[in-house]
Motif scaffolding. Structure first.
Motif, PDB file in Angstrom:
ATOM      1  N   MET A  30       0.783  -1.013   0.088  1.00 59.25           N
ATOM      2  CA  MET A  30      -0.105   0.131  -0.164  1.00 59.25           C
ATOM      3  C   MET A  30       0.762   1.198  -0.187  1.00 59.25           C
ATOM      4  N   GLN A  31       1.776   1.515   0.860  1.00 55.61           N
ATOM      5  CA  GLN A  31       2.842   1.974   1.414  1.00 55.61           C
ATOM      6  C   GLN A  31       3.749   2.241  -0.257  1.00 55.61           C
ATOM      7  N   VAL A  32       3.983   1.587  -1.252  1.00 52.60           N
ATOM      8  CA  VAL A  32       4.620   0.879  -2.461  1.00 52.60           C
ATOM      9  C   VAL A  32       3.772   1.816  -3.514  1.00 52.60           C
ATOM     10  N   VAL A  33       2.778   1.282  -3.350  1.00 55.22           N
ATOM     11  CA  VAL A  33       1.688   2.229  -5.129  1.00 55.22           C
ATOM     12  C   VAL A  33       1.441   3.635  -4.261  1.00 55.22           C
ATOM     13  N   LYS A  34       1.366   4.160  -3.258  1.00 56.80           N
ATOM     14  CA  LYS A  34       0.642   5.687  -2.781  1.00 56.80           C
ATOM     15  C   LYS A  34       2.356   6.532  -2.781  1.00 56.80           C
ATOM     16  N   ILE A  35       3.237   5.712  -2.960  1.00 56.53           N
ATOM     17  CA  ILE A  35       4.654   6.942  -3.036  1.00 56.53           C
ATOM     18  C   ILE A  35       5.022   6.517  -4.543  1.00 56.53           C
ATOM     19  N   VAL A  36       4.761   5.625  -5.398  1.00 56.42           N
ATOM     20  CA  VAL A  36       5.259   5.975  -6.539  1.00 56.42           C
ATOM     21  C   VAL A  36       3.503   6.238  -7.888  1.00 56.42           C
ATOM     22  N   SER A  37       3.128   6.383  -7.509  1.00 50.17           N
ATOM     23  CA  SER A  37       1.733   6.494  -8.191  1.00 50.17           C
ATOM     24  C   SER A  37       1.602   8.238  -7.258  1.00 50.17           C
ATOM     25  N   GLY A  38       1.582   8.378  -6.033  1.00 48.11           N
ATOM     26  CA  GLY A  38       0.621   9.819  -6.325  1.00 48.11           C
ATOM     27  C   GLY A  38      -0.418   9.968  -6.301  1.00 48.11           C
ATOM     28  N   PRO A  39      -1.264  10.313  -7.189  1.00 50.42           N
ATOM     29  CA  PRO A  39      -2.751  11.007  -7.452  1.00 50.42           C
ATOM     30  C   PRO A  39      -2.889  10.080  -8.479  1.00 50.42           C
ATOM     31  N   ALA A  40      -2.370   9.860  -8.941  1.00 52.79           N
ATOM     32  CA  ALA A  40      -2.134   8.514 -10.415  1.00 52.79           C
ATOM     33  C   ALA A  40      -3.062   7.800 -10.325  1.00 52.79           C
ATOM     34  N   ALA A  41      -2.691   7.016  -8.550  1.00 48.76           N
ATOM     35  CA  ALA A  41      -3.362   6.138  -8.523  1.00 48.76           C
ATOM     36  C   ALA A  41      -4.606   6.190  -6.839  1.00 48.76           C
ATOM     37  N   LYS A  42      -5.638   5.746  -7.519  1.00 51.34           N
ATOM     38  CA  LYS A  42      -7.464   5.486  -6.354  1.00 51.34           C
ATOM     39  C   LYS A  42      -7.892   4.789  -5.829  1.00 51.34           C
ATOM     40  N   ASP A  43      -8.553   4.427  -4.252  1.00 50.73           N
ATOM     41  CA  ASP A  43      -8.969   3.392  -4.117  1.00 50.73           C
ATOM     42  C   ASP A  43      -7.762   2.203  -4.131  1.00 50.73           C
ATOM     43  N   VAL A  44      -6.753   2.418  -3.486  1.00 53.24           N
ATOM     44  CA  VAL A  44      -6.019   1.587  -3.454  1.00 53.24           C
ATOM     45  C   VAL A  44      -5.764   0.513  -1.774  1.00 53.24           C
ATOM     46  N   HIS A  45      -5.955  -0.470  -1.639  1.00 46.10           N
ATOM     47  CA  HIS A  45      -6.702  -1.669  -0.431  1.00 46.10           C
ATOM     48  C   HIS A  45      -6.228  -2.625  -0.754  1.00 46.10           C
ATOM     49  N   TRP A  46      -6.200  -3.485   0.323  1.00 39.50           N
ATOM     50  CA  TRP A  46      -6.142  -4.924   0.762  1.00 39.50           C
ATOM     51  C   TRP A  46      -7.360  -5.197  -0.001  1.00 39.50           C
ATOM     52  N   ALA A  47      -7.185  -6.494  -0.733  1.00 43.92           N
ATOM     53  CA  ALA A  47      -8.896  -7.250  -0.797  1.00 43.92           C
ATOM     54  C   ALA A  47      -8.568  -8.691  -0.523  1.00 43.92           C
ATOM     55  N   GLU A  48      -9.419  -9.062  -0.641  1.00 43.29           N
ATOM     56  CA  GLU A  48      -9.854 -10.017   0.019  1.00 43.29           C
ATOM     57  C   GLU A  48      -9.742 -10.930   1.221  1.00 43.29           C
ATOM     58  N   GLY A  49      -9.662  -9.833   2.203  1.00 40.95           N
ATOM     59  CA  GLY A  49      -8.586 -10.420   3.860  1.00 40.95           C
ATOM     60  C   GLY A  49      -6.844  -9.716   2.978  1.00 40.95           C
ATOM     61  N   GLY A  50      -6.148  -9.541   2.479  1.00 33.44           N
ATOM     62  CA  GLY A  50      -4.712  -9.550   2.759  1.00 33.44           C
ATOM     63  C   GLY A  50      -4.563  -8.238   3.608  1.00 33.44           C
ATOM     64  N   SER A  51      -3.064  -8.325   3.732  1.00 25.62           N
ATOM     65  CA  SER A  51      -2.688  -7.274   4.549  1.00 25.62           C
ATOM     66  C   SER A  51      -1.647  -7.645   4.881  1.00 25.62           C
ATOM     67  N   VAL A  52      -0.294  -6.238   5.188  1.00 26.72           N
ATOM     68  CA  VAL A  52       0.622  -6.008   5.537  1.00 26.72           C
ATOM     69  C   VAL A  52       1.322  -7.456   5.126  1.00 26.72           C
ATOM     70  N   GLU A  53       1.141  -8.546   6.769  1.00 24.09           N
ATOM     71  CA  GLU A  53       1.944  -9.482   7.289  1.00 24.09           C
ATOM     72  C   GLU A  53       1.666 -10.772   6.542  1.00 24.09           C
ATOM     73  N   GLN A  54       0.598 -10.793   5.550  1.00 22.61           N
ATOM     74  CA  GLN A  54       0.156 -12.282   4.588  1.00 22.61           C
ATOM     75  C   GLN A  54       0.372 -11.736   4.027  1.00 22.61           C
ATOM     76  N   VAL A  55       1.150 -13.039   3.474  1.00 18.46           N
ATOM     77  CA  VAL A  55       1.689 -13.253   1.801  1.00 18.46           C
ATOM     78  C   VAL A  55       1.555 -14.997   1.604  1.00 18.46           C
ATOM     79  N   PRO A  56       0.245 -14.873   0.688  1.00 17.12           N
ATOM     80  CA  PRO A  56       0.257 -14.226  -0.255  1.00 17.12           C
ATOM     81  C   PRO A  56      -0.685 -13.774   0.291  1.00 17.12           C
ATOM     82  N   SER A  57      -0.957 -12.257  -0.425  1.00 18.71           N
ATOM     83  CA  SER A  57      -2.209 -11.546  -0.066  1.00 18.71           C
ATOM     84  C   SER A  57      -2.299 -10.178  -1.597  1.00 18.71           C
ATOM     85  N   ARG A  58      -3.099 -10.065  -1.784  1.00 19.05           N
ATOM     86  CA  ARG A  58      -3.594  -9.752  -3.169  1.00 19.05           C
ATOM     87  C   ARG A  58      -4.034  -8.020  -2.487  1.00 19.05           C
ATOM     88  N   TYR A  59      -3.702  -6.902  -3.440  1.00 16.83           N
ATOM     89  CA  TYR A  59      -4.472  -5.694  -3.441  1.00 16.83           C
ATOM     90  C   TYR A  59      -4.592  -4.982  -4.589  1.00 16.83           C
TER      91      TYR A  59
END
Length: 156
Positions: A30-59
């Motif tokens: 989530m942080q990477v997308v926000k840093i590299v995309s800034g306002p070029a990306a919207k609605d950035v979120h974990w999907a299907e129960g994903g989280s930073v600590e879970q691998v694999p994890s969808r976003y």
């Protein structure tokens, strides 16, 4: 720029922060997308129960310039090597397959800086819109600099 069916990219930079500090941020997609995309990306979120600590994890996130939905997954992470691999889980905007690995390495003689690298492989659909794919690739080419700039001291 000629876009090939299989497109490989590798970018790297020196970051003005120690490897642990950089890794603490970039291991979170989530942080990477926000840093590299800034306002070029919207609605950035974990999907299907994903989280930073879970691998694999969808976003998921949406690219603003064409409302294209991007669905990706953190597919692997190595905390010791400070590396993370992620991939597209669905084709999007002419990119059929996408896989990438980010890695943060220490600089032996400068513990307050680190080496950041980003390797990517894209497979482009035969019927892809060259302008859209070109815009995506152009955006990706600048993203390593966005990570570097995120950690830059304000006085530099």
């Amino acid at each position: 720029m000629a876009i090939q069916r299989k497109h490989t990219m590798f970018h790297s930079t020196i970051v003005d922060a120690g490897p642990d500090a950089v890794w603490a941020v970039v291991r979170d997609a989530m942080q990477v997308v926000k840093i590299v995309s800034g306002p070029a990306a919207k609605d950035v979120h974990w999907a299907e129960g994903g989280s930073v600590e879970q691998v694999p994890s969808r976003y998921d996130f949406t690219l603003v310039f064409n409302d294209g939905l991007v669905q990706q997954e953190v597919a692997g992470r190595n905390e010791v090597d400070r590396s993370q691999t992620y991939r597209a889980i669905a084709p999007t905007m002419g990119v059929e397959n996408y896989a990438a690995t980010i890695r943060v390495r220490p600089i032996t003689n400068d513990p307050n800086r680190s080496y950041f690298e980003w390797a990517r492989e894209l497979e482009i659909a035969d019927d892809a819109d060259p302008e859209v794919v070109g815009a995506i690739i152009a955006m990706m080419e600048k993203q390593t600099d966005s990570v570097r700039d995120h950690f830059a001291s304000p006085e530099k």
